[in-house]
Scaffold this active site. Structure first.
Site, short mmCIF file in Angstrom:
data_model
loop_
_atom_site.label_atom_id
_atom_site.label_comp_id
_atom_site.label_asym_id
_atom_site.label_seq_id
_atom_site.Cartn_x
_atom_site.Cartn_y
_atom_site.Cartn_z
N ASP A 26 -23.73 -19.68 -4.51
CA ASP A 26 -25.10 -19.74 -4.01
C ASP A 26 -25.13 -19.90 -2.50
OD1 ASP A 26 -25.96 -19.65 -6.64
OD2 ASP A 26 -26.13 -21.82 -6.82
N TYR B 287 -14.22 -26.06 -9.13
CA TYR B 287 -15.07 -26.44 -8.01
C TYR B 287 -14.83 -27.90 -7.65
CZ TYR B 287 -18.07 -22.27 -8.44
OH TYR B 287 -18.56 -20.98 -8.46
#
Length: 272
Positions: free
Chosen positions: A57, A111
């Site tokens: 994003d 992540y």
């Protein structure tokens, strides 16, 4: 077919995926390949065989973002870096089979999120992470309607004033990691009860004050993408370029933090 590891500072970009009117990492990559003559942007929508490991994003950074496409042998990480902006660095590459697909062939994505949380309780954070690990329907932690059942590994470690949250799975739905971090931090900071994790994982949709917002994107990093069949080799020159650039950004951040700290202290003390 070749695969490339790409690192980038996501703050200047509106995400990874190409968009027509705003800067994205993919736009920069395609423009660089076009300038190098590795593909014709006017004739083709994307390089032949192209795919990427994920679509981060806006504001999200990466160390191990991976792209694959057909390209000449001379198309190396250092060649890409000659045309890429400093915020985007190729640093390793691997030969890949002709049917390689960077999205579908990834077996694990990892992540890491550095959450500023000076008052958080690490024990409560770990308890929330343990409850979120495993296979669950995470429909309350994503905006997606489909693909919400995921098998996650969630780990939390305190590091000074930060909670370091690591999340791994074969894939993620939209905003899942950032909302998960927000939930873990809420429990650790006492804003949510430990029992609320069960409600989040339950079948009922949560709305209003009970809904879990997404944590800010800037502290999130796509750290690693695993392809068992590929062996990546660091390009020493390209990797050195990336190290130099991101070390410079690290120092700039430290300087800005010191200046902000002096302003905060001066305002707090009042003018004499």
């Amino acid at each position: 077919m070749r695969a490339f590891r790409i690192a980038y500072d996501g703050r200047p970009f509106y995400g990874f995926q190409r968009q027509p009117s705003v800067p994205t990492v993919e736009n920069e990559l395609f423009d660089a390949l076009d300038r190098l003559g590795a593909f014709d942007a006017e004739a083709d929508r994307k390089p032949p065989g192209y795919a990427a490991a994920g679509r981060t994003d806006a504001g999200v950074s990466a160390l191990g973002q991976t792209v694959g496409f057909d390209c000449p042998e001379w198309c190396t990480p250092r060649a890409l870096n000659a045309e890429l902006p400093a915020d985007v660095r190729a640093w390793a590459a691997a030969d890949a089979p002709e049917d390689f697909h960077a999205t579908h062939d990834a077996v694990r994505r990892e992540y890491v999120y550095d959450r500023y949380a000076p008052d958080a309780d690490p024990a409560l954070a770990r308890a929330a992470a343990d409850a979120l690990s495993g296979e669950h329907d995470f429909h309350n932690l994503t905006g997606d309607d489909d693909g919400t059942v995921r098998d996650l590994s969630v780990d939390v470690d305190p590091d000074g004033e930060f909670l370091v949250v690591r999340v791994a799975a074969d894939g993620f739905s939209y905003e899942l990691v950032r909302r998960l971090v927000s939930l873990v931090h809420g429990v650790a900071a006492g804003d949510r009860s430990p029992a609320s994790v069960k409600d989040v994982l339950g079948p009922e949709p949560l709305t209003g004050a009970e809904a879990v917002p997404a944590a800010p994107p800037e502290p999130l990093l796509l750290e690693r993408v695993v392809y068992p069949a590929l062996t990546f080799e660091r390009d020493p020159q390209a990797a050195e370029s990336a190290v130099d650039i991101f070390e410079s950004r690290r120092r700039d951040g430290l300087v800005r933090a010191r200046v902000a700290g002096r302003i905060r202290a001066g305002v707090g003390e009042g003018e004499e």
